[in-house]
Design a protein around this motif. Structure first.
Motif, PDB file in Angstrom:
ATOM      1  N   LYS A  52       0.838  -1.201   0.000  1.00 36.14           N
ATOM      2  CA  LYS A  52       0.000   0.000   0.000  1.00 36.14           C
ATOM      3  C   LYS A  52       0.872   1.249   0.000  1.00 36.14           C
ATOM      4  O   LYS A  52       2.041   1.210   0.412  1.00 36.14           O
ATOM      5  N   VAL A  53       0.287   2.347  -0.458  1.00 35.70           N
ATOM      6  CA  VAL A  53       0.931   3.650  -0.431  1.00 35.70           C
ATOM      7  C   VAL A  53       0.381   4.414   0.770  1.00 35.70           C
ATOM      8  O   VAL A  53      -0.836   4.521   0.935  1.00 35.70           O
ATOM      9  N   ASN A  54       1.257   4.926   1.613  1.00 34.63           N
ATOM     10  CA  ASN A  54       0.833   5.777   2.718  1.00 34.63           C
ATOM     11  C   ASN A  54       0.798   7.219   2.232  1.00 34.63           C
ATOM     12  O   ASN A  54       1.840   7.798   1.923  1.00 34.63           O
ATOM     13  N   CYS A  55      -0.386   7.789   2.170  1.00 33.15           N
ATOM     14  CA  CYS A  55      -0.549   9.114   1.560  1.00 33.15           C
ATOM     15  C   CYS A  55      -1.169  10.089   2.552  1.00 33.15           C
ATOM     16  O   CYS A  55      -2.257   9.844   3.091  1.00 33.15           O
ATOM     17  N   ALA A  56      -0.490  11.191   2.809  1.00 32.32           N
ATOM     18  CA  ALA A  56      -0.976  12.217   3.728  1.00 32.32           C
ATOM     19  C   ALA A  56      -1.980  13.122   3.019  1.00 32.32           C
ATOM     20  O   ALA A  56      -1.710  13.617   1.916  1.00 32.32           O
ATOM     21  N   GLN A  94      -5.140   0.447  -3.134  1.00 32.18           N
ATOM     22  CA  GLN A  94      -4.069  -0.007  -2.247  1.00 32.18           C
ATOM     23  C   GLN A  94      -3.311   1.205  -1.693  1.00 32.18           C
ATOM     24  O   GLN A  94      -2.108   1.381  -1.889  1.00 32.18           O
ATOM     25  N   VAL A  95      -4.080   2.026  -1.003  1.00 31.68           N
ATOM     26  CA  VAL A  95      -3.542   3.254  -0.414  1.00 31.68           C
ATOM     27  C   VAL A  95      -4.156   3.433   0.964  1.00 31.68           C
ATOM     28  O   VAL A  95      -5.340   3.152   1.169  1.00 31.68           O
ATOM     29  N   GLU A  96      -3.335   3.855   1.900  1.00 30.64           N
ATOM     30  CA  GLU A  96      -3.824   4.187   3.236  1.00 30.64           C
ATOM     31  C   GLU A  96      -3.714   5.696   3.417  1.00 30.64           C
ATOM     32  O   GLU A  96      -2.630   6.272   3.286  1.00 30.64           O
ATOM     33  N   PHE A  97      -4.853   6.325   3.697  1.00 30.54           N
ATOM     34  CA  PHE A  97      -4.886   7.772   3.861  1.00 30.54           C
ATOM     35  C   PHE A  97      -4.567   8.130   5.305  1.00 30.54           C
ATOM     36  O   PHE A  97      -5.152   7.582   6.239  1.00 30.54           O
ATOM     37  N   LYS A  98      -3.637   9.050   5.464  1.00 27.22           N
ATOM     38  CA  LYS A  98      -3.237   9.502   6.792  1.00 27.22           C
ATOM     39  C   LYS A  98      -3.494  11.008   6.871  1.00 27.22           C
ATOM     40  O   LYS A  98      -2.907  11.789   6.122  1.00 27.22           O
ATOM     41  N   VAL A  99      -4.383  11.394   7.761  1.00 26.70           N
ATOM     42  CA  VAL A  99      -4.755  12.801   7.885  1.00 26.70           C
ATOM     43  C   VAL A  99      -3.639  13.576   8.582  1.00 26.70           C
ATOM     44  O   VAL A  99      -3.159  13.169   9.656  1.00 26.70           O
ATOM     45  N   VAL A 100      -3.211  14.676   7.968  1.00 23.07           N
ATOM     46  CA  VAL A 100      -2.223  15.560   8.587  1.00 23.07           C
ATOM     47  C   VAL A 100      -2.743  16.984   8.539  1.00 23.07           C
ATOM     48  O   VAL A 100      -3.526  17.352   7.660  1.00 23.07           O
ATOM     49  N   THR A 101      -2.320  17.781   9.498  1.00 26.71           N
ATOM     50  CA  THR A 101      -2.691  19.194   9.509  1.00 26.71           C
ATOM     51  C   THR A 101      -1.651  19.989   8.728  1.00 26.71           C
ATOM     52  O   THR A 101      -0.582  19.475   8.380  1.00 26.71           O
ATOM     53  N   SER A 102      -1.961  21.252   8.494  1.00 25.18           N
ATOM     54  CA  SER A 102      -0.983  22.112   7.809  1.00 25.18           C
ATOM     55  C   SER A 102       0.316  22.175   8.600  1.00 25.18           C
ATOM     56  O   SER A 102       1.407  22.179   8.032  1.00 25.18           O
ATOM     57  N   ALA A 103       0.193  22.195   9.925  1.00 25.41           N
ATOM     58  CA  ALA A 103       1.369  22.371  10.771  1.00 25.41           C
ATOM     59  C   ALA A 103       2.256  21.141  10.849  1.00 25.41           C
ATOM     60  O   ALA A 103       3.471  21.273  11.067  1.00 25.41           O
ATOM     61  N   ASN A 104       1.698  19.924  10.693  1.00 25.25           N
ATOM     62  CA  ASN A 104       2.554  18.739  10.855  1.00 25.25           C
ATOM     63  C   ASN A 104       2.906  18.035   9.554  1.00 25.25           C
ATOM     64  O   ASN A 104       3.415  16.922   9.563  1.00 25.25           O
ATOM     65  N   ASP A 115       4.539   8.157   2.557  1.00 26.27           N
ATOM     66  CA  ASP A 115       5.332   8.028   1.332  1.00 26.27           C
ATOM     67  C   ASP A 115       5.181   9.259   0.454  1.00 26.27           C
ATOM     68  O   ASP A 115       6.055   9.547  -0.368  1.00 26.27           O
ATOM     69  N   MET A 116       4.068   9.965   0.624  1.00 31.30           N
ATOM     70  CA  MET A 116       3.800  11.148  -0.185  1.00 31.30           C
ATOM     71  C   MET A 116       2.756  12.001   0.514  1.00 31.30           C
ATOM     72  O   MET A 116       2.040  11.527   1.392  1.00 31.30           O
ATOM     73  N   ILE A 117       2.702  13.267   0.126  1.00 27.16           N
ATOM     74  CA  ILE A 117       1.664  14.175   0.593  1.00 27.16           C
ATOM     75  C   ILE A 117       0.869  14.636  -0.611  1.00 27.16           C
ATOM     76  O   ILE A 117       1.435  15.049  -1.626  1.00 27.16           O
ATOM     77  N   SER A 118      -0.438  14.555  -0.502  1.00 30.72           N
ATOM     78  CA  SER A 118      -1.322  15.120  -1.524  1.00 30.72           C
ATOM     79  C   SER A 118      -2.397  15.890  -0.770  1.00 30.72           C
ATOM     80  O   SER A 118      -3.482  15.387  -0.505  1.00 30.72           O
ATOM     81  N   ARG A 119      -2.052  17.127  -0.406  1.00 25.34           N
ATOM     82  CA  ARG A 119      -2.888  17.883   0.522  1.00 25.34           C
ATOM     83  C   ARG A 119      -2.756  19.378   0.279  1.00 25.34           C
ATOM     84  O   ARG A 119      -2.105  20.072   1.020  1.00 25.34           O
ATOM     85  N   ASN A 120      -3.373  19.892  -0.759  1.00 26.60           N
ATOM     86  CA  ASN A 120      -3.372  21.328  -1.077  1.00 26.60           C
ATOM     87  C   ASN A 120      -2.162  22.051  -0.469  1.00 26.60           C
ATOM     88  O   ASN A 120      -2.279  22.935   0.367  1.00 26.60           O
ATOM     89  N   THR A 121      -0.971  21.653  -0.952  1.00 21.67           N
ATOM     90  CA  THR A 121       0.288  22.159  -0.403  1.00 21.67           C
ATOM     91  C   THR A 121       1.034  22.980  -1.445  1.00 21.67           C
ATOM     92  O   THR A 121       1.341  22.488  -2.531  1.00 21.67           O
ATOM     93  N   THR A 122       1.341  24.225  -1.086  1.00 25.64           N
ATOM     94  CA  THR A 122       2.010  25.146  -2.008  1.00 25.64           C
ATOM     95  C   THR A 122       3.497  24.813  -2.138  1.00 25.64           C
ATOM     96  O   THR A 122       4.180  24.543  -1.146  1.00 25.64           O
TER      97      THR A 122
END
Length: 353
Positions: A52-56, A94-104, A115-122
């Protein structure tokens, strides 16, 4: 008489061995550790082994990343994670979503928790260097704006002089707000929160005169307010916000998987290849299409993926337009720059060759 170069080289080698002999030789354990470190598996290998892909992601921004009524993650950024899963496994789930805040976000990517971040990040220079991040292609070109209650009569940023303004901590939004007001000689009081929900709840409760964020986020969250038509998004945009997915620096193979997965979304859009018609392109005579779908060349092999990885991506989530129309168009988000260069936008895939 001049000595030969061979003699000089030989003396240099003897001197080197003498110096080396004075140094402490590494222990067997240290040698094994060094070899082990040198051959440690990259992220792609780890992802394949893990299955699986761990995706923030975000869970508070409808259209980009949120939970639907059944508790499933949905949104534009969520589909980017699913596209990478499809590229690696041929399966978008085959992806596990991991919730992260802007700060972390920084901690999450640096620690290897994800493994990656896909979270409206500039994408910024600071994040490139201080986060140790490698960005994939920008998937949404945005800009920062402001939303106010219509009954305030405010229509310009200058009229926010002295206002209290809600903003999310740990974001470029917070920095841009301070820069803009300082450069214009305006005063404001920031009211800072950790996430989208807290920020917009406070704004709706009247705890601040305005809220600021990416234009797309303001459009998205306005639809969630009790009386959306009672609020105005100001016309002026104060920044550039190239939003996109990212991985930790230092693993070129994994960064390439992300880059070419997103590029597949762009390229399919350019060529009119969709999740519905991609099978009709499998017997194309166009060499460019053949390489893209994996019937010619070794594009997949070069990335450590299957030959038809791009086909799996498009079948699973669609091309870029399909992602946009499914997640953002219903919220009233316009395409703007976020179109293929073939239709007046600036999205552009490098050649698959």
């Amino acid at each position: 008489m001049m000595r030969s170069n061979k003699w000089i080289s030989g003396m240099g080698a003897i001197a080197f061995l003498a110096v080396a002999g004075c140094s402490s030789a590494p222990s067997v354990e240290e040698g094994v550790e060094a070899v082990s470190s040198a051959v440690s598996p990259g992220v792609l290998s780890q992802v394949k082994s893990r299955g699986k892909v761990n995706c923030a992601v975000n869970k508070e921004l409808p259209g980009f990343g949120s939970l639907d009524e059944s508790g499933e993650f949905t949104g534009f950024d969520i589909d980017i994670c699913r596209a990478v899963s499809a590229a690696v496994f041929g399966d978008p789930d085959q992806v596990e979503f991991k919730v992260v805040t802007s700060a972390n976000r920084q901690t999450a990517i640096q620690s290897g928790e994800v493994d990656m971040i896909s979270r409206n990040t500039t994408w910024t220079l600071t994040r490139d260097r201080e986060w140790g991040a490698t960005y994939g292609p920008t998937v949404y070109y945005d800009g920062q704006g402001f939303i106010v209650p219509k009954d305030t009569g405010i229509t310009t940023i200058e009229e926010l002089d002295g206002a209290t303004i809600c903003v999310i901590a740990g974001t470029t939004t917070e920095l841009n707000l301070a820069d803009t007001f300082r450069s214009r000689g305006l005063e404001f009081t920031p009211v800072v929160f950790d996430g989208d929900d807290a920020t917009f709840n406070a704004f709706e409760e009247g705890r601040c005169d305005a809220n600021t964020g990416d234009q797309s986020a303001l459009i998205s969250r306005r639809t969630q307010l009790a009386e959306p038509d009672s609020y105005l998004i100001l016309e002026e945009v104060i920044s550039k916000e190239p939003l996109g997915p990212l991985v930790k620096s230092g693993d070129a193979e994994w960064a390439d998987v992300l880059f070419w997965t997103v590029s597949a979304l762009f390229y399919a859009d350019e060529k009119g290849i969709t999740s519905e018609n991609i099978d009709s392109f499998m017997d194309s005579d166009d060499p460019n299409i053949k390489r893209f779908v994996g019937t010619e060349g070794n594009m997949g092999e070069l990335l450590g993926l299957e030959p038809d990885f791009a086909v799996n991506v498009i079948k699973s989530v669609g091309n870029y337009s399909e992602l946009f129309d499914r997640n953002l168009t219903p919220l009233g988000v316009s395409r703007g720059l976020n179109q293929s260069y073939t239709t007046g936008g600036i999205l552009y895939a490098p050649p698959f060759r």
